[in-house]
Write an enzyme that holds these catalytic residues in place. Structure first.
Site, PDB file in Angstrom:
ATOM      1  N   LYS A  11       4.349 -17.724   1.325  1.00 48.22           N
ATOM      2  CA  LYS A  11       3.271 -18.697   1.633  1.00 48.22           C
ATOM      3  C   LYS A  11       2.823 -19.430   0.383  1.00 48.22           C
ATOM      4  O   LYS A  11       2.647 -20.650   0.382  1.00 48.22           O
ATOM      5  CB  LYS A  11       2.110 -17.940   2.293  1.00 48.22           C
ATOM      6  CG  LYS A  11       0.898 -18.783   2.705  1.00 48.22           C
ATOM      7  CD  LYS A  11      -0.152 -18.919   1.604  1.00 48.22           C
ATOM      8  CE  LYS A  11      -0.643 -17.596   1.063  1.00 48.22           C
ATOM      9  NZ  LYS A  11      -1.568 -16.901   1.955  1.00 48.22           N
ATOM     10  N   GLU A  65     -17.131 -24.639 -15.580  1.00 49.70           N
ATOM     11  CA  GLU A  65     -18.399 -24.652 -16.296  1.00 49.70           C
ATOM     12  C   GLU A  65     -19.581 -24.789 -15.348  1.00 49.70           C
ATOM     13  O   GLU A  65     -20.705 -24.391 -15.682  1.00 49.70           O
ATOM     14  CB  GLU A  65     -18.428 -25.768 -17.334  1.00 49.70           C
ATOM     15  CG  GLU A  65     -18.450 -27.182 -16.783  1.00 49.70           C
ATOM     16  CD  GLU A  65     -18.448 -28.239 -17.891  1.00 49.70           C
ATOM     17  OE1 GLU A  65     -19.424 -28.286 -18.656  1.00 49.70           O
ATOM     18  OE2 GLU A  65     -17.461 -28.987 -17.975  1.00 49.70           O
ATOM     19  N   CYS A  93       2.008 -13.452   1.761  1.00 48.00           N
ATOM     20  CA  CYS A  93       1.419 -14.139   0.621  1.00 48.00           C
ATOM     21  C   CYS A  93       2.417 -14.752  -0.353  1.00 48.00           C
ATOM     22  O   CYS A  93       2.182 -15.832  -0.882  1.00 48.00           O
ATOM     23  CB  CYS A  93       0.444 -13.222  -0.120  1.00 48.00           C
ATOM     24  SG  CYS A  93       0.747 -11.476   0.026  1.00 48.00           S
ATOM     25  N   GLY A 113       0.811  -1.203   0.000  1.00 52.07           N
ATOM     26  CA  GLY A 113       0.000   0.000   0.000  1.00 52.07           C
ATOM     27  C   GLY A 113       0.847   1.257   0.000  1.00 52.07           C
ATOM     28  O   GLY A 113       0.602   2.203  -0.764  1.00 52.07           O
ATOM     29  N   GLU A 138      -4.267 -22.305   6.067  1.00 48.45           N
ATOM     30  CA  GLU A 138      -3.260 -22.427   5.013  1.00 48.45           C
ATOM     31  C   GLU A 138      -1.976 -23.058   5.530  1.00 48.45           C
ATOM     32  O   GLU A 138      -1.423 -23.980   4.904  1.00 48.45           O
ATOM     33  CB  GLU A 138      -2.975 -21.050   4.413  1.00 48.45           C
ATOM     34  CG  GLU A 138      -4.132 -20.514   3.587  1.00 48.45           C
ATOM     35  CD  GLU A 138      -3.892 -19.102   3.078  1.00 48.45           C
ATOM     36  OE1 GLU A 138      -4.549 -18.721   2.090  1.00 48.45           O
ATOM     37  OE2 GLU A 138      -3.057 -18.378   3.657  1.00 48.45           O
ATOM     38  N   TYR A 170      -7.926 -17.936   7.916  1.00 52.36           N
ATOM     39  CA  TYR A 170      -7.290 -18.440   6.694  1.00 52.36           C
ATOM     40  C   TYR A 170      -5.798 -18.687   6.880  1.00 52.36           C
ATOM     41  O   TYR A 170      -5.239 -19.630   6.282  1.00 52.36           O
ATOM     42  CB  TYR A 170      -7.560 -17.490   5.525  1.00 52.36           C
ATOM     43  CG  TYR A 170      -6.778 -16.203   5.521  1.00 52.36           C
ATOM     44  CD1 TYR A 170      -5.557 -16.107   4.856  1.00 52.36           C
ATOM     45  CD2 TYR A 170      -7.267 -15.069   6.160  1.00 52.36           C
ATOM     46  CE1 TYR A 170      -4.842 -14.923   4.844  1.00 52.36           C
ATOM     47  CE2 TYR A 170      -6.560 -13.886   6.141  1.00 52.36           C
ATOM     48  CZ  TYR A 170      -5.353 -13.817   5.488  1.00 52.36           C
ATOM     49  OH  TYR A 170      -4.647 -12.647   5.487  1.00 52.36           O
ATOM     50  N   ILE A 171      -5.108 -17.902   7.711  1.00 56.92           N
ATOM     51  CA  ILE A 171      -3.681 -18.136   7.924  1.00 56.92           C
ATOM     52  C   ILE A 171      -3.459 -19.474   8.610  1.00 56.92           C
ATOM     53  O   ILE A 171      -2.582 -20.257   8.220  1.00 56.92           O
ATOM     54  CB  ILE A 171      -3.062 -16.986   8.741  1.00 56.92           C
ATOM     55  CG1 ILE A 171      -3.115 -15.675   7.947  1.00 56.92           C
ATOM     56  CG2 ILE A 171      -1.622 -17.298   9.116  1.00 56.92           C
ATOM     57  CD1 ILE A 171      -2.659 -14.457   8.725  1.00 56.92           C
ATOM     58  N   CYS A 224       3.510  -9.023   2.902  1.00 58.64           N
ATOM     59  CA  CYS A 224       3.178  -9.899   1.777  1.00 58.64           C
ATOM     60  C   CYS A 224       4.416 -10.486   1.125  1.00 58.64           C
ATOM     61  O   CYS A 224       4.522 -11.696   0.927  1.00 58.64           O
ATOM     62  CB  CYS A 224       2.353  -9.135   0.743  1.00 58.64           C
ATOM     63  SG  CYS A 224       1.950 -10.120  -0.713  1.00 58.64           S
ATOM     64  N   HIS A 242     -16.001 -26.948 -21.686  1.00 57.86           N
ATOM     65  CA  HIS A 242     -16.115 -28.340 -21.249  1.00 57.86           C
ATOM     66  C   HIS A 242     -14.922 -29.158 -21.731  1.00 57.86           C
ATOM     67  O   HIS A 242     -14.462 -28.971 -22.861  1.00 57.86           O
ATOM     68  CB  HIS A 242     -17.405 -28.939 -21.817  1.00 57.86           C
ATOM     69  CG  HIS A 242     -17.638 -30.355 -21.412  1.00 57.86           C
ATOM     70  ND1 HIS A 242     -18.069 -30.700 -20.150  1.00 57.86           N
ATOM     71  CD2 HIS A 242     -17.495 -31.513 -22.103  1.00 57.86           C
ATOM     72  CE1 HIS A 242     -18.182 -32.022 -20.089  1.00 57.86           C
ATOM     73  NE2 HIS A 242     -17.844 -32.532 -21.259  1.00 57.86           N
TER      74      HIS A 242
END
Length: 499
Positions: A75, A493, A72, A39, A221, A217-218, A67, A488
């Site tokens: 990771k 799909e 991220c 950022g 993961e 989530y950490i 990150c 497909h």
């Protein structure tokens, strides 16, 4: 400065790595950014590209923030290794390399952790060099030290260096983009014996037995990576499901699949204390009289913003109950109930919403556009609705828009839900007990069935979500999805064929 010139500058790669400078250059800066993560870099570089005199201050010895260095990027590299371990194990079902796959079984690691760590760290180091060159290329001054606003007007920022010396930088605008740090619950006896996600990336050797505490989530993961690479992994959660901030289809599927893949999921439990022994750690919980014996305990129980260190409250910034800085849609810091600063801004994790790297980067760039860009960008700001996110679990999951519960709270009976649960063709050669599930949910509202949420779990979900997120951001309806011809055979799909 024109965007044509900016684009040319983006492609320069001959500039050597630039070390931080030791003092400010003469004059008042247009913008000083505290924090060298995504950022902060986005705001500083974009401002400088328009000709603003910009500086960025970073306390850590390298740019990139969480990150790039301990989040991220490393990771995802570890996730790729874990995912490849799955595929090696799966190869037997395609009559390939049985001698390899049969020896690669759970809790028998064949992963060269130490060697891989060296390669991963070397890759991150290369990224750090790219960040250094990018800030120099764009004309951003890079200062190393702890940056903090030191007056109420937000027109001066102090830089405290590692040797204790300091200097001040006068500026017209300040951006607080200092992010946060993983929380350790020190109120628990022995909590200091555990590590956090930061410490995970410092591990030189693979722990044989690991307890991960947390349900976000950490936690999911990192537990998935450790388990997939052969560590005996326990995941300690306070309730009965993981990922409680996500839609129920993600909660249910990832919870059950984590257990099927061999993670010891300890539900309805709280850690009471941690004790060091000659052979590792004893983790005492309130759900069992028998402590859990592990070599490593990893806390993944949330993150805390670095608000105070950046001098935010010196500038009058208001915060919420978690010390996140309150801002308006332009990232302007809130000073009181009805007043926002004209020259102090905050973005990224320190403002406590949508704590994702691309969000911080987008907000930073838009702030630079608004402050120093052309007239058509003077209202530029980030819309925080319908931001997609992905969980690199096993299998991966992705989400954009409202969960079913949130949609019903907001829209009531006008909500309709479409679901598809299936097994990817990849698993067609597998025995039934080894097949990994896929589960998709589409949430629509009103007679026109506008799509307000999409939630995916299953192989490939991480890569397929981005395109559908564009459609949802543009206001797509279920009819738009139905009118799109399916590709497909793919898992994707299913998103355009739900009935």
């Amino acid at each position: 400065m024109s965007f044509t010139r900016v684009a040319r500058r983006f492609h320069s790669s001959s500039i050597p790595q630039m070390p931080p400078i030791n003092k400010p250059s003469p004059g008042i800066y247009d913008i000083v950014v505290i924090g060298g993560g995504s950022g902060g870099l986005g705001a500083a570089r974009r401002s400088a590209q328009y000709g603003a005199k910009a500086a960025i201050i970073e306390a850590q010895p390298k740019l990139g923030g969480t990150c790039v260095n301990v989040g991220c990027v490393p990771k995802k590299i570890m996730w790729h290794a874990a995912d490849l371990a799955h595929h090696v194990n799966h190869s037997r079902y395609y009559e390939l390399a049985q001698d390899v796959s049969e020896s690669y079984t759970p809790h028998k690691p064949r992963f060269a952790w130490s060697d891989f760590k060296q390669k991963r760290d070397a890759y991150i180091h290369r990224l750090n060099g790219i960040y250094d060159r990018n800030v120099e290329k764009d004309g951003v001054e890079y200062h190393h030290g702890w940056g903090a606003i030191n007056n109420h007007q937000g027109t001066s920022v102090s830089v405290k260096k590692d040797d204790g010396s300091s200097y001040e930088i006068p500026t017209k605008n300040v951006v607080i983009a200092v992010g946060g740090h993983p929380r350790i619950p020190y109120e628990i006896p022995g909590a200091h014996l555990g590590i956090t996600s930061d410490g995970f990336f410092e591990l030189e050797h693979q722990p044989r037995r690991v307890a991960v505490v947390g349900a976000g989530y950490i936690a999911v993961e990192l537990a998935g990576v450790l388990n997939s690479l052969g560590s005996e992994t326990s995941l300690l959660i306070r309730q009965d499901k993981v990922l409680r901030n996500f839609d129920s289809i993600i909660q249910d599927t990832v919870t059950s699949e984590s257990q099927r893949q061999g993670i010891n999921l300890v539900k309805h439990t709280n850690v009471k204390s941690i004790e060091k022994t000659s052979s590792g750690l004893l983790v005492h919980t309130d759900s069992s009289t028998n402590p859990l014996e592990v070599d490593c305990l990893l806390w993944a129980v949330g993150r805390e913003p670095e608000t105070d260190k950046a001098g935010a409250k010196v500038a009058g910034a208001q915060t919420d109950s978690k010390n996140n800085i309150l801002v308006n849609k332009y990232q302007s810091v809130q000073l009181d109930e009805n007043t926002y600063s004209k020259n102090v801004f905050a973005l990224g994790d320190v403002q406590g919403k949508a704590e994702l790297t691309p969000v911080a980067l987008a907000a930073g760039r838009r702030l630079g556009n608004r402050l120093y860009g052309p007239a058509e960008l003077k209202d530029d700001h980030l819309n925080y609705e319908n931001i997609p996110s992905v969980i690199f679990s096993h299998p991966p999951a992705g989400s954009v828009g409202l969960s079913e519960d949130d949609a019903r709270k907001q829209f009531g009976d006008s909500v309709k839900v479409y679901t598809s649960k299936f097994t990817s063709m990849y698993y067609s050669m597998f025995p039934q007990e080894e097949k990994e599930p896929s589960a998709f949910k589409l949430i629509v509202v009103g007679k026109e069935e506008k799509v307000v949420g999409l939630h995916l779990v299953g192989q490939g979900s991480d890569e397929m979500l981005q395109g559908f997120a564009v459609a949802i951001k543009m206001g797509a309806t279920k009819k738009d999805f139905d009118n799109t011809v399916a590709i497909h055979p793919t898992a994707a799909e299913e998103v355009v064929t739900m009935t």
